[in-house]
Design an enzyme around this catalytic site. Structure first.
Site, PDB file in Angstrom:
ATOM      1  N   TRP A 174       0.819  -1.219   0.000  1.00 31.20           N
ATOM      2  CA  TRP A 174       0.000   0.000   0.000  1.00 31.20           C
ATOM      3  C   TRP A 174       0.848   1.262   0.000  1.00 31.20           C
ATOM      4  O   TRP A 174       1.877   1.329   0.667  1.00 31.20           O
ATOM      5  CB  TRP A 174      -0.891   0.009   1.244  1.00 31.20           C
ATOM      6  CG  TRP A 174      -1.574   1.320   1.504  1.00 31.20           C
ATOM      7  CD1 TRP A 174      -1.060   2.400   2.185  1.00 31.20           C
ATOM      8  CD2 TRP A 174      -2.871   1.714   1.068  1.00 31.20           C
ATOM      9  NE1 TRP A 174      -1.968   3.433   2.200  1.00 31.20           N
ATOM     10  CE2 TRP A 174      -3.096   3.038   1.523  1.00 31.20           C
ATOM     11  CE3 TRP A 174      -3.893   1.077   0.345  1.00 31.20           C
ATOM     12  CZ2 TRP A 174      -4.272   3.728   1.283  1.00 31.20           C
ATOM     13  CZ3 TRP A 174      -5.068   1.767   0.109  1.00 31.20           C
ATOM     14  CH2 TRP A 174      -5.255   3.076   0.578  1.00 31.20           C
ATOM     15  N   ASP A 197      -0.138   9.177   0.672  1.00 35.39           N
ATOM     16  CA  ASP A 197       0.286  10.559   0.454  1.00 35.39           C
ATOM     17  C   ASP A 197       1.746  10.702   0.006  1.00 35.39           C
ATOM     18  O   ASP A 197       2.638  10.052   0.552  1.00 35.39           O
ATOM     19  CB  ASP A 197       0.147  11.371   1.740  1.00 35.39           C
ATOM     20  CG  ASP A 197      -1.236  11.323   2.338  1.00 35.39           C
ATOM     21  OD1 ASP A 197      -2.076  10.558   1.847  1.00 35.39           O
ATOM     22  OD2 ASP A 197      -1.473  12.067   3.310  1.00 35.39           O
ATOM     23  N   TRP A 216      -4.261   0.092   3.936  1.00 31.59           N
ATOM     24  CA  TRP A 216      -3.695   1.126   4.796  1.00 31.59           C
ATOM     25  C   TRP A 216      -3.435   0.575   6.200  1.00 31.59           C
ATOM     26  O   TRP A 216      -4.211  -0.191   6.765  1.00 31.59           O
ATOM     27  CB  TRP A 216      -4.648   2.311   4.889  1.00 31.59           C
ATOM     28  CG  TRP A 216      -4.098   3.446   5.700  1.00 31.59           C
ATOM     29  CD1 TRP A 216      -3.299   4.450   5.276  1.00 31.59           C
ATOM     30  CD2 TRP A 216      -4.286   3.660   7.105  1.00 31.59           C
ATOM     31  NE1 TRP A 216      -2.981   5.305   6.303  1.00 31.59           N
ATOM     32  CE2 TRP A 216      -3.572   4.837   7.450  1.00 31.59           C
ATOM     33  CE3 TRP A 216      -4.989   2.982   8.095  1.00 31.59           C
ATOM     34  CZ2 TRP A 216      -3.552   5.341   8.735  1.00 31.59           C
ATOM     35  CZ3 TRP A 216      -4.953   3.486   9.386  1.00 31.59           C
ATOM     36  CH2 TRP A 216      -4.245   4.657   9.698  1.00 31.59           C
ATOM     37  N   THR A 273       2.176  12.284   7.223  1.00 32.29           N
ATOM     38  CA  THR A 273       2.590  13.214   6.176  1.00 32.29           C
ATOM     39  C   THR A 273       3.454  14.359   6.696  1.00 32.29           C
ATOM     40  O   THR A 273       3.228  14.887   7.782  1.00 32.29           O
ATOM     41  CB  THR A 273       1.346  13.757   5.468  1.00 32.29           C
ATOM     42  OG1 THR A 273       0.728  12.682   4.776  1.00 32.29           O
ATOM     43  CG2 THR A 273       1.685  14.851   4.485  1.00 32.29           C
ATOM     44  N   ARG A 310      -2.569  18.067  11.807  1.00 31.18           N
ATOM     45  CA  ARG A 310      -1.628  17.261  11.031  1.00 31.18           C
ATOM     46  C   ARG A 310      -1.174  17.943   9.728  1.00 31.18           C
ATOM     47  O   ARG A 310      -1.759  18.885   9.248  1.00 31.18           O
ATOM     48  CB  ARG A 310      -2.218  15.892  10.700  1.00 31.18           C
ATOM     49  CG  ARG A 310      -3.563  15.887   9.983  1.00 31.18           C
ATOM     50  CD  ARG A 310      -4.060  14.444   9.855  1.00 31.18           C
ATOM     51  NE  ARG A 310      -5.366  14.323   9.224  1.00 31.18           N
ATOM     52  CZ  ARG A 310      -6.526  14.362   9.866  1.00 31.18           C
ATOM     53  NH1 ARG A 310      -6.550  14.549  11.187  1.00 31.18           N
ATOM     54  NH2 ARG A 310      -7.669  14.228   9.212  1.00 31.18           N
ATOM     55  N   ASP A 311      -0.081  17.366   9.202  1.00 34.21           N
ATOM     56  CA  ASP A 311       0.440  17.644   7.866  1.00 34.21           C
ATOM     57  C   ASP A 311       1.056  19.034   7.735  1.00 34.21           C
ATOM     58  O   ASP A 311       0.526  19.922   7.052  1.00 34.21           O
ATOM     59  CB  ASP A 311      -0.654  17.458   6.807  1.00 34.21           C
ATOM     60  CG  ASP A 311      -1.386  16.128   6.943  1.00 34.21           C
ATOM     61  OD1 ASP A 311      -0.782  15.197   7.489  1.00 34.21           O
ATOM     62  OD2 ASP A 311      -2.540  16.034   6.513  1.00 34.21           O
ATOM     63  N   GLU A 360      -6.824  18.584   5.553  1.00 34.64           N
ATOM     64  CA  GLU A 360      -5.601  17.777   5.570  1.00 34.64           C
ATOM     65  C   GLU A 360      -4.632  18.327   4.525  1.00 34.64           C
ATOM     66  O   GLU A 360      -5.024  19.031   3.596  1.00 34.64           O
ATOM     67  CB  GLU A 360      -5.901  16.322   5.204  1.00 34.64           C
ATOM     68  CG  GLU A 360      -6.782  15.557   6.154  1.00 34.64           C
ATOM     69  CD  GLU A 360      -6.796  14.078   5.798  1.00 34.64           C
ATOM     70  OE1 GLU A 360      -6.394  13.294   6.652  1.00 34.64           O
ATOM     71  OE2 GLU A 360      -7.206  13.704   4.685  1.00 34.64           O
ATOM     72  N   ASP A 414     -11.049  16.250   4.280  1.00 33.07           N
ATOM     73  CA  ASP A 414     -11.285  14.965   4.920  1.00 33.07           C
ATOM     74  C   ASP A 414     -12.684  14.434   4.605  1.00 33.07           C
ATOM     75  O   ASP A 414     -12.884  13.238   4.422  1.00 33.07           O
ATOM     76  CB  ASP A 414     -11.123  15.149   6.437  1.00 33.07           C
ATOM     77  CG  ASP A 414     -11.015  13.846   7.192  1.00 33.07           C
ATOM     78  OD1 ASP A 414     -11.208  12.790   6.585  1.00 33.07           O
ATOM     79  OD2 ASP A 414     -10.745  13.895   8.402  1.00 33.07           O
TER      80      ASP A 414
END
Length: 661
Positions: A143, A146, A170, A206, A269-270, A324, A357
């Site tokens: 798998w 990103d 995932w 990420t 995040r990210d 995201e 998202d």
């Protein structure tokens, strides 16, 4: 941790489930539940021994026979049998992946956007092998999602990506790593970072790279802690003199950022690439939300260790949900070249992009950035982030740009997920691709959108070509294009509508929408017209990529660019939506498109890249030598004249880098 048995036969449910009725509805009432009857202890012990005795006897009776419960590997092999060898199709029950961990949905919930159960198609090895691409980046197995931290360093393009080293679903996310001299021919390297610390125990998620003025590299990434809290971490190369950047050191003081007050622990995040301010500080943005308002938080830092949260977010849009993979970068108003992320000034516009998202699409908007207030304002609030323009109207998510200082351009990467069933992905042993990297620039003709175009290096894969000049395609007709093969193509096409019919066409108030239309079967006087990609001789399988033109009450023309997957495959466990959107066609322009075909992926670019559509298709007949290409015109009145140049495309021969551990 990934579920090793993502789907189970309906006859052996482990959990209560609903199945679909023939009309697609669900039965009413609640699923059956099991309760343990009250028994006296002695009676319970007696029946326990009795069951053990019967079980031992049963094993003896079946000694030497096939086991009733297959291993996962045996299940995969058995599922690849031909239809006549399959007594009963397995029913698919989509499993959600990622949401409970605090990221967007990572499972493909087929079919056609429905989460209802459907029967598994009996895919065989030949069909599944054909789906693997020849010149798009993907790992050797398992798998991927990103793109992370792309950069150019000491003669090499580096690409990092979210990767599960254990399965084709995932979970267990670490950073894969590959290098290339030209963004096309990639060499796989050992894993860059793994989940080996408490602050990234549940995933190395990420992140983005920043190259400092002295050439040093700073990598910021999101880690999911041992308690599933999203935190930001710092990493840097162990040996800056190594052009391959094989080894990475995680900062001993990680995490460098934790969710601020008022932000949920799973909504942080990210981090973006950092940009430099006039005050001598570095600035980054991190995606989040407050209620249903998606926001991009802003932090300032001088050393990438200590950070100050700015009082206002860079931007936010009510109703868009979690943002995201936020991206923030400048584009030149003259559109001629790319800009370093820190560029600013009167000749610059800024792009804010967010991956939503809630719907798993990438939205962007153009606007003006105020360094003083650390805020960004859209040029047109009606097409703000999350409610207006998208990078791509097909499958394209979690994208990330970087400034390529080697060629002075901004390059866009995007994750292309699967739209078949997870069972099929497990059988073939891999899932997901990366799109061909695209250059990104401002469309100076419209001033209101970006242009995306495959990087020029992909043209080095072109082999022999065929040209078709001024082919007349009459209303309601299909014209075959004689090619040696049609599974690896680079197509440049231009279409011209009959001007007389165009002028005399009746005006209407038709409200067209690619997604809700009847696909390429939806007709009017002027369209649709385009190409049938990955079609078989009988046209039982085909993927139309096309233009649809409407003429409004005031005589103005409006053009839509669509991809119709409804007949892309005879299989029932794949997505068959129609994708697309409006595309600006200016006065004096013909209708132009470019299509990259690489087995199970079709990337389409209309009008120089004003509108793009990426599709994943899984034909069962139109594969190998049986895949064909056709021109079509399903207009009621207008003739179409088409001119094309089509190249066969070589493989990029993506492989491991020699002599790396």
């Amino acid at each position: 941790m990934a579920d090793p048995n993502p789907f189970l036969p309906i006859s052996q449910p482990l959990h209560p489930t609903y199945t679909s009725l023939p009309d697609g509805t669900h039965p009413s009432g609640s699923p059956a539940t099991h309760s343990l009857p009250s028994k006296k202890l002695l009676l319970g012990i007696f029946f326990g021994f009795l069951l053990v005795f019967l079980f031992v006897a049963l094993i003896g009776d079946h000694n030497g026979s096939q086991q009733n419960i297959l291993s996962q590997e045996d299940e995969n092999v058995a599922s690849l049998a031909s239809p006549k060898e399959t007594a009963k199709p397995e029913t698919l029950r989509p499993i959600s992946r990622g949401v409970s961990a605090g990221v967007s949905e990572k499972a493909s919930l087929i079919s056609s956007g429905s989460e209802s159960s459907t029967d598994q198609y009996p895919w065989n090895n030949s069909m599944l092998s054909w789906q693997r691409t020849a010149f798009h980046f993907q790992p050797e197995k398992n798998w991927m999602n990103d793109p992370n931290g792309p950069l150019y360093y000491k003669g090499w393009y580096h690409f990092f990506y979210q990767y599960n080293p254990h399965a084709a679903v995932w979970g267990d996310i670490v950073w894969g790593h590959a290098v290339s001299r030209d963004l096309i021919r990639w060499l796989h390297l050992p894993l860059a970072m793994v989940a080996d610390q408490w602050y990234d125990q549940n995933g190395v998620w990420t992140g983005s790279a920043t190259i400092l003025p002295d050439g040093k590299i700073v990598m910021l990434y999101t880690g999911s802690t041992n308690e599933s809290v999203q935190v930001q971490n710092l990493a840097y190369p162990a040996d800056p003199s190594d052009p391959l950047l094989l080894d990475w050191i995680k900062y001993s003081g990680n995490p460098v950022l934790v969710p601020p007050h008022g932000i949920d622990t799973k909504d942080f995040r990210d981090p973006t690439t950092a940009w430099y301010t006039s005050e001598g500080k570095w600035r980054i943005s991190i995606g989040s939300k407050v209620g249903k308002t998606g926001i991009a938080l802003i932090y300032d830092t001088e050393d990438f260790i200590n950070y100050k949260l700015q009082p206002q977010a860079l931007h936010g849009v009510p109703g868009t949900g979690m943002w995201e993979c936020v991206d923030f970068y400048p584009v030149s108003r003259n559109g001629e070249h790319g800009l370093d992320t820190s560029a600013n000034g009167p000749e610059v516009k800024h792009v804010v992009k967010a991956s939503l998202d809630d719907d798993r699409h990438d939205y962007y908007a153009l606007g003006t950035y105020s360094e003083l207030n650390s805020t960004w304002t859209p040029d047109n609030p009606d097409i703000d982030v999350g409610i207006g323009l998208r990078y791509d109207y097909g499958i394209f998510y979690a994208s990330k740009t970087f400034y390529d200082q080697n060629k002075g351009r901004r390059v866009l990467w995007g994750w292309i997920g699967e739209s078949d069933s997870e069972v099929a992905d497990v059988k073939k042993g891999w899932a997901s691709l990366q799109g061909i990297p695209r250059t990104v620039s401002l469309d100076t003709k419209t001033g209101s959108n970006l242009l995306q175009w495959p990087v020029e290096e992909v043209e080095s894969l072109r082999l022999r070509s065929n040209e078709f000049d001024k082919v007349e395609v009459k209303p309601g007709s299909v014209v075959p294009l004689n090619l040696d093969a049609a599974t690896q193509l680079d197509i440049i096409a231009e279409f011209e509508l009959d001007k007389k019919v165009l002028e005399n066409a009746a005006e209407s108030n038709e409200e067209f929408n690619c997604k809700t239309s009847k696909g390429a079967a939806h007709r009017n006087a002027l369209g649709p017209f385009g190409l049938l990609v990955l079609a078989d001789d009988s046209l039982a399988e085909q993927t139309p990529v096309y233009f649809y033109v409407t003429k409004g009450r005031n005589g103005t023309l409006k053009t839509f660019f669509c991809t119709d997957q409804s007949r892309s495959s005879a299989a029932n466990d794949v997505n068959k939506q129609t994708y697309g959107n409006f595309v600006p066609v200016l006065e004096g322009e013909n209708f132009t498109l470019r299509i990259l075909v690489d087995h199970s992926i079709i990337e389409s670019f209309a009008q120089g890249g004003r509108t793009t559509i990426t599709s994943r298709v899984y034909p069962t007949r139109a594969i190998y030598g049986r895949a064909k290409l056709f021109l079509f015109n399903n207009a009621i009145k207008a003739n179409v004249t088409a001119s094309l140049k089509i190249w066969q495309m070589n493989s990029a021969f993506i492989r491991p880098y020699p002599n790396t551990r």
